[in-house]
Motif scaffolding. Structure first.
Motif, PDB file in Angstrom:
ATOM      1  N   GLY A   1      26.099 -31.358  29.650  1.00 59.87           N
ATOM      2  CA  GLY A   1      25.211 -32.290  30.330  1.00 59.87           C
ATOM      3  C   GLY A   1      25.949 -33.362  31.101  1.00 59.87           C
ATOM      4  N   CYS A   2      25.191 -34.074  31.928  1.00 60.83           N
ATOM      5  CA  CYS A   2      25.746 -35.210  32.663  1.00 60.83           C
ATOM      6  C   CYS A   2      24.611 -36.160  33.014  1.00 60.83           C
ATOM      7  CB  CYS A   2      26.485 -34.757  33.923  1.00 60.83           C
ATOM      8  SG  CYS A   2      25.416 -34.060  35.204  1.00 60.83           S
ATOM      9  N   VAL A   3      24.980 -37.410  33.280  1.00 61.94           N
ATOM     10  CA  VAL A   3      24.058 -38.410  33.802  1.00 61.94           C
ATOM     11  C   VAL A   3      24.600 -38.854  35.144  1.00 61.94           C
ATOM     12  CG1 VAL A   3      23.124 -40.735  33.490  1.00 61.94           C
ATOM     13  CG2 VAL A   3      23.273 -39.192  31.531  1.00 61.94           C
ATOM     14  N   SER A   4      23.773 -38.785  36.177  1.00 59.91           N
ATOM     15  CA  SER A   4      24.232 -39.125  37.520  1.00 59.91           C
ATOM     16  C   SER A   4      23.237 -40.057  38.195  1.00 59.91           C
ATOM     17  CB  SER A   4      24.424 -37.860  38.361  1.00 59.91           C
ATOM     18  OG  SER A   4      23.255 -37.070  38.349  1.00 59.91           O
ATOM     19  N   PRO A   5      23.727 -40.984  39.026  1.00 58.64           N
ATOM     20  CA  PRO A   5      22.831 -41.953  39.661  1.00 58.64           C
ATOM     21  C   PRO A   5      22.027 -41.339  40.801  1.00 58.64           C
ATOM     22  CG  PRO A   5      25.087 -42.281  40.408  1.00 58.64           C
ATOM     23  CD  PRO A   5      25.148 -41.236  39.329  1.00 58.64           C
ATOM     24  N   HIS A   6      20.827 -41.850  40.976  1.00 53.05           N
ATOM     25  CA  HIS A   6      20.014 -41.492  42.132  1.00 53.05           C
ATOM     26  C   HIS A   6      20.345 -42.466  43.259  1.00 53.05           C
ATOM     27  CE1 HIS A   6      16.464 -41.060  44.720  1.00 53.05           C
ATOM     28  NE2 HIS A   6      16.251 -39.902  44.128  1.00 53.05           N
ATOM     29  N   PRO A   7      20.421 -42.014  44.503  1.00 51.46           N
ATOM     30  CA  PRO A   7      20.786 -42.910  45.608  1.00 51.46           C
ATOM     31  C   PRO A   7      19.872 -44.125  45.733  1.00 51.46           C
ATOM     32  CG  PRO A   7      20.844 -40.623  46.336  1.00 51.46           C
ATOM     33  CD  PRO A   7      20.245 -40.626  44.960  1.00 51.46           C
ATOM     34  N   ARG A   8      18.623 -43.999  45.305  1.00 52.26           N
ATOM     35  CA  ARG A   8      17.679 -45.108  45.443  1.00 52.26           C
ATOM     36  C   ARG A   8      17.460 -45.860  44.138  1.00 52.26           C
ATOM     37  NH1 ARG A   8      13.092 -42.039  49.137  1.00 52.26           N
ATOM     38  NH2 ARG A   8      14.346 -41.880  51.048  1.00 52.26           N
TER      39      ARG A   8
ATOM     40  N   TRP B   1      14.993 -40.829  35.047  1.00 51.82           N
ATOM     41  CA  TRP B   1      14.552 -42.046  34.348  1.00 51.82           C
ATOM     42  C   TRP B   1      15.594 -43.114  34.600  1.00 51.82           C
ATOM     43  CZ3 TRP B   1      15.561 -43.651  28.761  1.00 51.82           C
ATOM     44  CH2 TRP B   1      14.785 -44.770  28.412  1.00 51.82           C
ATOM     45  N   ARG B   2      15.141 -44.329  34.783  1.00 48.89           N
ATOM     46  CA  ARG B   2      16.065 -45.414  35.130  1.00 48.89           C
ATOM     47  C   ARG B   2      17.105 -45.667  34.041  1.00 48.89           C
ATOM     48  NH1 ARG B   2      15.907 -49.117  38.962  1.00 48.89           N
ATOM     49  NH2 ARG B   2      13.811 -48.406  39.549  1.00 48.89           N
ATOM     50  N   HIS B   3      16.754 -45.445  32.788  1.00 47.67           N
ATOM     51  CA  HIS B   3      17.614 -45.910  31.692  1.00 47.67           C
ATOM     52  C   HIS B   3      18.314 -44.796  30.923  1.00 47.67           C
ATOM     53  CE1 HIS B   3      16.483 -50.039  32.255  1.00 47.67           C
ATOM     54  NE2 HIS B   3      15.207 -49.773  32.095  1.00 47.67           N
ATOM     55  N   TRP B   4      18.485 -43.610  31.494  1.00 52.31           N
ATOM     56  CA  TRP B   4      19.222 -42.567  30.778  1.00 52.31           C
ATOM     57  C   TRP B   4      20.617 -43.022  30.368  1.00 52.31           C
ATOM     58  CZ3 TRP B   4      16.724 -39.381  28.207  1.00 52.31           C
ATOM     59  CH2 TRP B   4      15.635 -38.650  28.701  1.00 52.31           C
ATOM     60  N   PRO B   5      21.351 -43.812  31.162  1.00 55.19           N
ATOM     61  CA  PRO B   5      22.695 -44.233  30.715  1.00 55.19           C
ATOM     62  C   PRO B   5      22.680 -45.016  29.405  1.00 55.19           C
ATOM     63  CG  PRO B   5      22.456 -44.610  33.062  1.00 55.19           C
ATOM     64  CD  PRO B   5      21.090 -44.254  32.549  1.00 55.19           C
ATOM     65  N   ALA B   6      21.588 -45.715  29.126  1.00 56.15           N
ATOM     66  CA  ALA B   6      21.524 -46.467  27.874  1.00 56.15           C
ATOM     67  C   ALA B   6      21.433 -45.532  26.673  1.00 56.15           C
ATOM     68  CB  ALA B   6      20.328 -47.422  27.891  1.00 56.15           C
ATOM     69  N   LEU B   7      20.800 -44.367  26.847  1.00 61.22           N
ATOM     70  CA  LEU B   7      20.693 -43.413  25.749  1.00 61.22           C
ATOM     71  C   LEU B   7      21.898 -42.485  25.668  1.00 61.22           C
ATOM     72  CD1 LEU B   7      16.935 -42.335  25.611  1.00 61.22           C
ATOM     73  CD2 LEU B   7      18.134 -44.115  24.338  1.00 61.22           C
ATOM     74  N   PHE B   8      22.663 -42.405  26.760  1.00 63.29           N
ATOM     75  CA  PHE B   8      23.879 -41.577  26.764  1.00 63.29           C
ATOM     76  C   PHE B   8      25.038 -42.405  27.328  1.00 63.29           C
ATOM     77  CE2 PHE B   8      20.358 -38.583  26.884  1.00 63.29           C
ATOM     78  CZ  PHE B   8      20.694 -37.749  25.826  1.00 63.29           C
ATOM     79  N   PRO B   9      25.493 -43.391  26.540  1.00 64.46           N
ATOM     80  CA  PRO B   9      26.551 -44.296  27.025  1.00 64.46           C
ATOM     81  C   PRO B   9      27.901 -43.616  27.206  1.00 64.46           C
ATOM     82  CG  PRO B   9      26.052 -44.718  24.710  1.00 64.46           C
ATOM     83  CD  PRO B   9      25.008 -43.768  25.209  1.00 64.46           C
ATOM     84  N   GLN B  10      28.020 -42.341  26.839  1.00 65.00           N
ATOM     85  CA  GLN B  10      29.273 -41.616  27.059  1.00 65.00           C
ATOM     86  C   GLN B  10      29.429 -41.178  28.522  1.00 65.00           C
ATOM     87  OE1 GLN B  10      27.225 -40.984  24.327  1.00 65.00           O
ATOM     88  NE2 GLN B  10      28.599 -42.248  23.115  1.00 65.00           N
ATOM     89  N   HIS B  11      28.420 -41.413  29.342  1.00 66.91           N
ATOM     90  CA  HIS B  11      28.524 -41.010  30.742  1.00 66.91           C
ATOM     91  C   HIS B  11      29.587 -41.861  31.438  1.00 66.91           C
ATOM     92  CE1 HIS B  11      26.845 -44.271  33.308  1.00 66.91           C
ATOM     93  NE2 HIS B  11      26.462 -44.703  32.139  1.00 66.91           N
TER      94      HIS B  11
END
Length: 251
Positions: A72-79, A127-137
């Motif tokens: 898996g990965c968490v990636s930012p949305h341009p907006r 979702w705006r806050h996925w990095p908070a649930l997967f701080p290993q990103h």
């Protein structure tokens, strides 16, 4: 002109993964107006969403965390906001469905999409806050940086070690049938036996896997490739039996 509260509500709905059409219908605001607010480089202070709470379903989170660490990965949305993406082989439709279900149990209300690619399916959720649930990103490959669980994640993994193990095996692991020969009644007979492998280049992720195995009483060994540790193997009959009871083959 719309006040800040109206803008914040519309952007919050979009941040949940809603389409511009559905948000426009619900709020009465034109799609063009909502799109223009999205295009702002920085949202107004009152438009920011509050930080998320803990996962809604900790058992599902332990499984999803294993999937994320493997594939898996968490990636930012341009907006603004972020995508959670989990890559699943299209040979395992049951695994794809389990991944979808886990995301919805961890964060009820988000939208989950499957994007077909060559040889795999990407299970994706915005979702705006996925990095908070997967701080290993973070930038770069996982095996090139430290992967350490936060204390709250460790508590969940300790509470649901089998779900964490299942997620890791379903991402970067497999159940195989090995064979060898041995003498039986003066003749060499083929002997087959099941075995589990977990393959990951990250020392930290392999260590998280073997620590979870220790917690549930599964014996394991590390196999090397090119002189470097690479595979975690479970081959002893009793330990394979435990894995079969709680993990099993992908489907």
């Amino acid at each position: 002109m719309y006040d800040i509260g109206t803008r914040a509500r519309a952007l919050a709905l979009v941040g949940q993964g809603r389409s511009l059409n559905s948000v426009s219908r619900e709020t009465g605001i034109s799609r063009a107006a909502i799109r223009s607010w999205q295009d702002r480089m920085e949202p107004l202070p009152r438009m920011t969403q509050p930080a998320p709470g803990p996962p809604a379903d900790q058992q599902a989170y332990a499984y999803l965390l294993g999937l994320y660490l493997g594939d898996g990965c968490v990636s930012p949305h341009p907006r603004g906001g972020h995508y959670l993406r989990v890559f699943c082989a299209d040979a395992w439709p049951g695994l794809i469905q389990e991944c979808r279900d886990a995301i919805l149990r961890v964060r009820p209300g988000v939208r989950v999409h499957t994007v077909p690619k060559q040889g795999c399916v990407t299970v994706t959720s915005y979702w705006r806050h996925w990095p908070a649930l997967f701080p290993q990103h973070g930038p770069g490959k996982k095996h090139e940086r430290a992967i350490v669980l936060e204390p709250w994640q460790r508590e969940i993994v300790d509470a649901f070690p089998w779900e964490f193990i299942r997620g890791l095996v379903h991402s970067d692991g497999c159940r195989v049938i090995n064979w060898t020969t041995r003498p039986v009644g003066g003749e060499r007979k083929r002997y087959e036996y099941p075995r589990y492998f977990f393959t990951n280049k990250s020392d930290d992720i392999r260590r998280l896997f073997t620590q979870a195995l220790d917690r549930v009483g599964v014996e394991w060994s590390i196999l090397r490739r090119g002189g470097e540790p690479f595979n975690a193997s479970v081959a002893r009959r009793a330990s394979v039996g435990l894995m079969d009871a709680h993990v099993g083959s992908k489907h």
